[in-house]
Design a protein around this motif. Structure first.
Motif, PDB file in Angstrom:
ATOM      1  N   VAL A 136      37.892  72.137 127.822  1.00 50.43           N
ATOM      2  CA  VAL A 136      38.282  71.875 129.206  1.00 50.43           C
ATOM      3  C   VAL A 136      39.799  71.806 129.330  1.00 50.43           C
ATOM      4  O   VAL A 136      40.388  72.257 130.310  1.00 50.43           O
ATOM      5  N   ASN A 137      40.433  71.248 128.304  1.00 53.98           N
ATOM      6  CA  ASN A 137      41.897  71.119 128.331  1.00 53.98           C
ATOM      7  C   ASN A 137      42.414  71.028 126.903  1.00 53.98           C
ATOM      8  O   ASN A 137      41.750  70.508 126.007  1.00 53.98           O
ATOM      9  N   GLY A 138      43.635  71.548 126.678  1.00 52.14           N
ATOM     10  CA  GLY A 138      44.285  71.406 125.387  1.00 52.14           C
ATOM     11  C   GLY A 138      43.650  72.257 124.297  1.00 52.14           C
ATOM     12  O   GLY A 138      43.025  73.286 124.553  1.00 52.14           O
ATOM     13  N   SER A 139      43.785  71.786 123.075  1.00 52.46           N
ATOM     14  CA  SER A 139      43.298  72.534 121.914  1.00 52.46           C
ATOM     15  C   SER A 139      41.787  72.437 121.806  1.00 52.46           C
ATOM     16  O   SER A 139      41.180  71.423 122.159  1.00 52.46           O
ATOM     17  N   ALA A 140      41.197  73.498 121.282  1.00 51.13           N
ATOM     18  CA  ALA A 140      39.743  73.518 121.088  1.00 51.13           C
ATOM     19  C   ALA A 140      39.355  72.596 119.936  1.00 51.13           C
ATOM     20  O   ALA A 140      40.090  72.436 118.960  1.00 51.13           O
ATOM     21  N   PHE A 141      38.186  71.968 120.053  1.00 53.32           N
ATOM     22  CA  PHE A 141      37.642  71.158 118.976  1.00 53.32           C
ATOM     23  C   PHE A 141      36.923  72.097 117.999  1.00 53.32           C
ATOM     24  O   PHE A 141      36.107  72.921 118.411  1.00 53.32           O
ATOM     25  N   ASN A 142      37.216  71.946 116.713  1.00 52.39           N
ATOM     26  CA  ASN A 142      36.625  72.809 115.698  1.00 52.39           C
ATOM     27  C   ASN A 142      35.377  72.134 115.117  1.00 52.39           C
ATOM     28  O   ASN A 142      35.466  71.297 114.224  1.00 52.39           O
ATOM     29  N   PHE A 143      34.208  72.498 115.651  1.00 55.86           N
ATOM     30  CA  PHE A 143      32.950  71.947 115.159  1.00 55.86           C
ATOM     31  C   PHE A 143      32.479  72.765 113.951  1.00 55.86           C
ATOM     32  O   PHE A 143      31.453  73.437 113.995  1.00 55.86           O
ATOM     33  N   ALA A 144      33.239  72.688 112.871  1.00 57.01           N
ATOM     34  CA  ALA A 144      32.888  73.405 111.646  1.00 57.01           C
ATOM     35  C   ALA A 144      31.743  72.689 110.940  1.00 57.01           C
ATOM     36  O   ALA A 144      31.654  71.459 110.954  1.00 57.01           O
ATOM     37  N   GLU A 145      30.855  73.466 110.316  1.00 59.80           N
ATOM     38  CA  GLU A 145      29.769  72.877 109.549  1.00 59.80           C
ATOM     39  C   GLU A 145      30.302  72.368 108.206  1.00 59.80           C
ATOM     40  O   GLU A 145      31.258  72.920 107.658  1.00 59.80           O
ATOM     41  N   PRO A 146      29.730  71.299 107.674  1.00 52.69           N
ATOM     42  CA  PRO A 146      30.184  70.785 106.374  1.00 52.69           C
ATOM     43  C   PRO A 146      30.106  71.869 105.301  1.00 52.69           C
ATOM     44  O   PRO A 146      29.200  72.712 105.309  1.00 52.69           O
ATOM     45  N   LYS A 147      31.047  71.843 104.403  1.00 52.27           N
ATOM     46  CA  LYS A 147      31.015  72.810 103.302  1.00 52.27           C
ATOM     47  C   LYS A 147      29.859  72.485 102.368  1.00 52.27           C
ATOM     48  O   LYS A 147      29.382  71.341 102.298  1.00 52.27           O
ATOM     49  N   ASP A 148      29.401  73.502 101.657  1.00 54.01           N
ATOM     50  CA  ASP A 148      28.270  73.330 100.750  1.00 54.01           C
ATOM     51  C   ASP A 148      28.538  72.204  99.758  1.00 54.01           C
ATOM     52  O   ASP A 148      29.626  72.106  99.169  1.00 54.01           O
ATOM     53  N   GLY A 149      27.533  71.354  99.606  1.00 53.83           N
ATOM     54  CA  GLY A 149      27.649  70.261  98.645  1.00 53.83           C
ATOM     55  C   GLY A 149      28.354  69.039  99.185  1.00 53.83           C
ATOM     56  O   GLY A 149      28.442  68.023  98.488  1.00 53.83           O
ATOM     57  N   CYS A 150      28.857  69.118 100.409  1.00 51.36           N
ATOM     58  CA  CYS A 150      29.562  67.968 100.988  1.00 51.36           C
ATOM     59  C   CYS A 150      28.547  67.104 101.741  1.00 51.36           C
ATOM     60  O   CYS A 150      27.880  67.601 102.655  1.00 51.36           O
ATOM     61  N   PRO A 151      28.400  65.858 101.379  1.00 51.08           N
ATOM     62  CA  PRO A 151      27.422  64.989 102.046  1.00 51.08           C
ATOM     63  C   PRO A 151      27.917  64.530 103.417  1.00 51.08           C
ATOM     64  O   PRO A 151      28.591  63.503 103.549  1.00 51.08           O
ATOM     65  N   GLY A 152      27.603  65.295 104.432  1.00 53.43           N
ATOM     66  CA  GLY A 152      28.013  64.897 105.773  1.00 53.43           C
ATOM     67  C   GLY A 152      27.449  63.537 106.145  1.00 53.43           C
ATOM     68  O   GLY A 152      26.342  63.176 105.738  1.00 53.43           O
ATOM     69  N   GLN A 153      28.203  62.779 106.913  1.00 51.37           N
ATOM     70  CA  GLN A 153      27.794  61.415 107.238  1.00 51.37           C
ATOM     71  C   GLN A 153      27.403  61.244 108.698  1.00 51.37           C
ATOM     72  O   GLN A 153      27.266  60.115 109.175  1.00 51.37           O
ATOM     73  N   ALA A 154      27.208  62.340 109.407  1.00 48.37           N
ATOM     74  CA  ALA A 154      26.730  62.240 110.784  1.00 48.37           C
ATOM     75  C   ALA A 154      25.262  61.841 110.776  1.00 48.37           C
ATOM     76  O   ALA A 154      24.477  62.313 109.959  1.00 48.37           O
ATOM     77  N   LYS A 155      24.901  60.960 111.698  1.00 50.39           N
ATOM     78  CA  LYS A 155      23.517  60.509 111.765  1.00 50.39           C
ATOM     79  C   LYS A 155      23.202  60.142 113.209  1.00 50.39           C
ATOM     80  O   LYS A 155      22.906  60.978 114.021  1.00 50.39           O
ATOM     81  N   TRP A 156      23.281  58.874 113.543  1.00 50.56           N
ATOM     82  CA  TRP A 156      23.083  58.431 114.912  1.00 50.56           C
ATOM     83  C   TRP A 156      24.359  57.762 115.401  1.00 50.56           C
ATOM     84  O   TRP A 156      25.292  57.535 114.641  1.00 50.56           O
ATOM     85  N   TRP A 157      24.398  57.462 116.694  1.00 50.94           N
ATOM     86  CA  TRP A 157      25.593  56.868 117.302  1.00 50.94           C
ATOM     87  C   TRP A 157      26.049  55.642 116.516  1.00 50.94           C
ATOM     88  O   TRP A 157      25.243  54.811 116.163  1.00 50.94           O
ATOM     89  N   PRO A 158      27.399  55.527 116.235  1.00 48.35           N
ATOM     90  CA  PRO A 158      28.490  56.423 116.657  1.00 48.35           C
ATOM     91  C   PRO A 158      28.836  57.525 115.643  1.00 48.35           C
ATOM     92  O   PRO A 158      29.882  58.141 115.750  1.00 48.35           O
ATOM     93  N   GLN A 159      27.972  57.765 114.670  1.00 49.43           N
ATOM     94  CA  GLN A 159      28.243  58.810 113.665  1.00 49.43           C
ATOM     95  C   GLN A 159      27.708  60.146 114.188  1.00 49.43           C
ATOM     96  O   GLN A 159      26.587  60.551 113.864  1.00 49.43           O
TER      97      GLN A 159
END
Length: 233
Positions: A136-159
């Motif tokens: 909407v404004n400014g720089s784009a957010f880079n929603f890159a997927e985690p690299k292979d083998g990286c334990p992403g920590q996204a789960k439920w709010w606020p993660q």
């Protein structure tokens, strides 16, 4: 003849369950007290500002004191309840005190549903919602997927999103006891905020006027009284 009931618009909810149509400020929404609504019908779910907050962010029962911002994030239960009446998600961030505010927004159901998902299989906006966010404004957010083998920590709010091992990727989560705040990169933001765009309020129907029987101006007919004449003597 019965009056037909208009179809229910799924994007409309009862007035008490939305910020739309409310004055900006703290409101009770969907039974939740001290929800900060802005003038555009968005509810504030998290706020961080390095200039006015401590070193860590934590759960908070309100994110404004009058018009003054307070730092924190609403509980998972609050966010899940509010998201049931949401129609979009807006993220804002600034990386420096005088930097440009970058804004991205999604109107997709997946983005809203992820806010309310507290199941063991929840994975935030890795549920497919990340591709629905638009700048909407400014720089784009880079929603890159985690690299292979990286334990992403996204789960439920606020993660909500973890572009693991991407320094310029979205890290919209709280880590290290609140010392890491939601950010569009792996660096601590100067400011960041999460907003829930809420559904419109159902218009209050006008009462149907009750028809009245008009009063006739024609006088009611009178029944003539018969008269008798005296007999002739």
């Amino acid at each position: 003849t019965p009056i037909p009931t208009p179809p229910v618009d799924p994007q409309q909810v009862a007035r008490e369950n939305t910020c739309v149509g409310r004055d900006p400020g703290l409101q009770t929404v969907a039974g939740i007290d001290n929800v900060y609504c802005n003038a555009d019908g968005y509810a504030l779910l998290h706020y961080w500002d390095k200039s006015g907050c401590g070193s860590a962010i934590s759960e908070a029962e309100k994110l404004r004191d009058g018009t003054s911002p307070l730092c924190g994030y609403r509980s998972g239960a609050d966010v899940a309840a509010l998201s049931a009446y949401g129609r979009g998600v807006r993220l804002e961030s600034r990386l420096s005190v005088d930097g440009e505010t970058s804004v991205t927004e999604s109107g997709d159901a997946l983005a809203v549903e992820a806010l309310g998902d507290q199941s063991n299989s929840a994975d935030g906006w890795h549920n497919g919602a990340s591709s629905t966010f638009m700048t909407v404004n400014g720089s784009a957010f880079n929603f890159a997927e985690p690299k292979d083998g990286c334990p992403g920590q996204a789960k439920w709010w606020p993660q909500m999103y973890h572009a693991c091992q991407h320094g310029d990727g979205v890290h919209w989560l709280v880590l290290d006891g609140g010392n890491f705040k939601p950010s569009p990169t792996s660096e601590e933001p100067y400011m960041s905020a999460t907003w829930l765009r809420m559904k419109d309020a159902v218009a209050t129907p006008r009462p149907t006027p009750v028809p009245t029987t008009p009063v006739s101006s024609t006088p009611a007919p009178t029944t003539p009284v018969p008269t008798t004449s005296a007999p002739t003597v």
